[in-house]
Write an enzyme that holds these catalytic residues in place. Structure first.
Site, PDB file in Angstrom:
ATOM      1  N   HIS A 109      13.561 -11.579  76.261  1.00 58.66           N
ATOM      2  CA  HIS A 109      14.141 -10.176  76.060  1.00 58.66           C
ATOM      3  C   HIS A 109      13.293  -9.070  75.735  1.00 58.66           C
ATOM      4  O   HIS A 109      12.520  -9.348  74.261  1.00 58.66           O
ATOM      5  CB  HIS A 109      15.462 -10.301  75.336  1.00 58.66           C
ATOM      6  CG  HIS A 109      16.484 -10.949  75.719  1.00 58.66           C
ATOM      7  ND1 HIS A 109      17.617 -10.524  76.523  1.00 58.66           N
ATOM      8  CD2 HIS A 109      16.695 -12.540  75.761  1.00 58.66           C
ATOM      9  CE1 HIS A 109      18.389 -11.664  76.821  1.00 58.66           C
ATOM     10  NE2 HIS A 109      17.831 -12.909  76.377  1.00 58.66           N
ATOM     11  N   ASN A 160      16.147 -16.381  72.989  1.00 61.95           N
ATOM     12  CA  ASN A 160      17.333 -17.220  72.615  1.00 61.95           C
ATOM     13  C   ASN A 160      16.957 -18.599  73.397  1.00 61.95           C
ATOM     14  O   ASN A 160      16.523 -18.889  74.380  1.00 61.95           O
ATOM     15  CB  ASN A 160      18.450 -16.559  73.164  1.00 61.95           C
ATOM     16  CG  ASN A 160      18.921 -15.339  72.828  1.00 61.95           C
ATOM     17  OD1 ASN A 160      18.482 -14.904  71.541  1.00 61.95           O
ATOM     18  ND2 ASN A 160      19.437 -14.470  73.669  1.00 61.95           N
ATOM     19  N   ASP A 176      17.942  -6.426  82.574  1.00 62.66           N
ATOM     20  CA  ASP A 176      18.880  -6.924  82.407  1.00 62.66           C
ATOM     21  C   ASP A 176      20.150  -6.515  83.117  1.00 62.66           C
ATOM     22  O   ASP A 176      20.385  -5.239  83.128  1.00 62.66           O
ATOM     23  CB  ASP A 176      19.181  -7.216  80.947  1.00 62.66           C
ATOM     24  CG  ASP A 176      20.124  -8.366  80.568  1.00 62.66           C
ATOM     25  OD1 ASP A 176      19.841  -9.557  79.939  1.00 62.66           O
ATOM     26  OD2 ASP A 176      21.309  -8.302  80.906  1.00 62.66           O
ATOM     27  N   HIS A 222      13.363 -17.100  79.234  1.00 60.76           N
ATOM     28  CA  HIS A 222      13.157 -15.625  79.441  1.00 60.76           C
ATOM     29  C   HIS A 222      13.221 -14.883  78.192  1.00 60.76           C
ATOM     30  O   HIS A 222      13.544 -15.126  77.023  1.00 60.76           O
ATOM     31  CB  HIS A 222      14.418 -14.897  80.406  1.00 60.76           C
ATOM     32  CG  HIS A 222      15.830 -15.607  79.714  1.00 60.76           C
ATOM     33  ND1 HIS A 222      16.321 -17.015  79.888  1.00 60.76           N
ATOM     34  CD2 HIS A 222      16.710 -14.715  78.893  1.00 60.76           C
ATOM     35  CE1 HIS A 222      17.454 -16.891  79.159  1.00 60.76           C
ATOM     36  NE2 HIS A 222      17.530 -15.880  78.376  1.00 60.76           N
TER      37      HIS A 222
HETATM   38  P1  5GP Z   1      20.436 -15.311  77.373  1.00 65.29           P
HETATM   39  O1  5GP Z   1      21.820 -15.036  76.791  1.00 65.29           O
HETATM   40  O2  5GP Z   1      20.227 -16.687  77.824  1.00 65.29           O
HETATM   41  O3  5GP Z   1      19.375 -15.131  76.199  1.00 65.29           O
HETATM   42  O4  5GP Z   1      19.959 -14.085  78.264  1.00 65.29           O
HETATM   43  C1  5GP Z   1      20.423 -14.344  79.522  1.00 65.29           C
HETATM   44  C2  5GP Z   1      20.518 -12.688  79.925  1.00 65.29           C
HETATM   45  O5  5GP Z   1      20.489 -12.790  81.421  1.00 65.29           O
HETATM   46  C3  5GP Z   1      21.761 -11.890  79.558  1.00 65.29           C
HETATM   47  O6  5GP Z   1      21.332 -10.776  78.782  1.00 65.29           O
HETATM   48  C4  5GP Z   1      22.325 -11.681  80.930  1.00 65.29           C
HETATM   49  O7  5GP Z   1      22.981 -10.474  80.850  1.00 65.29           O
HETATM   50  C5  5GP Z   1      21.477 -11.813  82.109  1.00 65.29           C
HETATM   51  N1  5GP Z   1      21.816 -11.988  83.167  1.00 65.29           N
HETATM   52  C6  5GP Z   1      22.899 -12.854  83.533  1.00 65.29           C
HETATM   53  N2  5GP Z   1      22.888 -13.055  84.741  1.00 65.29           N
HETATM   54  C7  5GP Z   1      22.033 -12.003  85.290  1.00 65.29           C
HETATM   55  C8  5GP Z   1      21.887 -11.515  86.673  1.00 65.29           C
HETATM   56  O8  5GP Z   1      22.385 -11.845  87.919  1.00 65.29           O
HETATM   57  N3  5GP Z   1      20.915 -10.477  86.988  1.00 65.29           N
HETATM   58  C9  5GP Z   1      20.211  -9.830  85.647  1.00 65.29           C
HETATM   59  N4  5GP Z   1      19.323  -8.868  85.942  1.00 65.29           N
HETATM   60  N5  5GP Z   1      20.488 -10.305  84.458  1.00 65.29           N
HETATM   61  C10 5GP Z   1      21.411 -11.345  84.444  1.00 65.29           C
END
Ligand code: 5GP
Length: 112
Positions: free
Chosen positions: A100, A85, A28, A98
């Site tokens: 985590h 999420n 992440d 995704h």
């Molecule tokens: P969500 O909040 O949708 O469950 O998780 C999205 C995750 O994607 C977040 O933890 C965020 O830090 C990660 N993320 C967002 N943009 C990028 C990116 O460009 N590269 C990577 N490796 N992670 C990302």
């Protein structure tokens, strides 16, 4: 294309941990723990609540990929957490399913 489709296609760089036929695992960009990896399906399923029965084999592959990631990053023995999420209240920010994987420190429960 979603951001994660672009990462899968190597159009956006990411620190890749492991890869399978149907999934990619990468660190992440904003880690919330010493180990914070995202495992994404190569197929752009928007979110777990919209997965369909024919996605079953992909969902199983994502869950089984967790073992490979936690063993590779050495948190298999110490423990880890798996989070998905979904939607606004769930904290979803990227509309591409995704998983985590968090570890490397004691994690509080319940989450905030
Ligand atoms: P969500 O909040 O949708 O469950 O998780 C999205 C995750 O994607 C977040 O933890 C965020 O830090 C990660 N993320 C967002 N943009 C990028 C990116 O460009 N590269 C990577 N490796 N992670 C990302």
């Amino acid at each position: 294309m979603t951001l994660f489709e672009k990462i899968v296609a190597r159009q956006v760089p990411a620190n890749i941990v492991a890869e399978g036929q149907d999934w990619l695992a990468f660190h992440d960009i904003s880690p919330q723990a010493p180990v914070h990896v995202l495992i994404v399906p190569k197929k752009p399923i928007p979110r777990i609540g919209e997965a369909s029965p024919e996605d079953g084999h992909v969902l199983a592959a994502l869950m089984l990929a967790v073992q490979e990631v936690v063993k590779k990053l050495d948190v298999f023995q110490s423990g880890f957490r798996v989070v998905i999420n979904n939607g606004g209240d769930g904290g979803e920010t990227v509309p591409h399913l995704h998983v985590h994987v968090l570890g490397g420190r004691p994690l509080e429960w319940p989450p905030g």
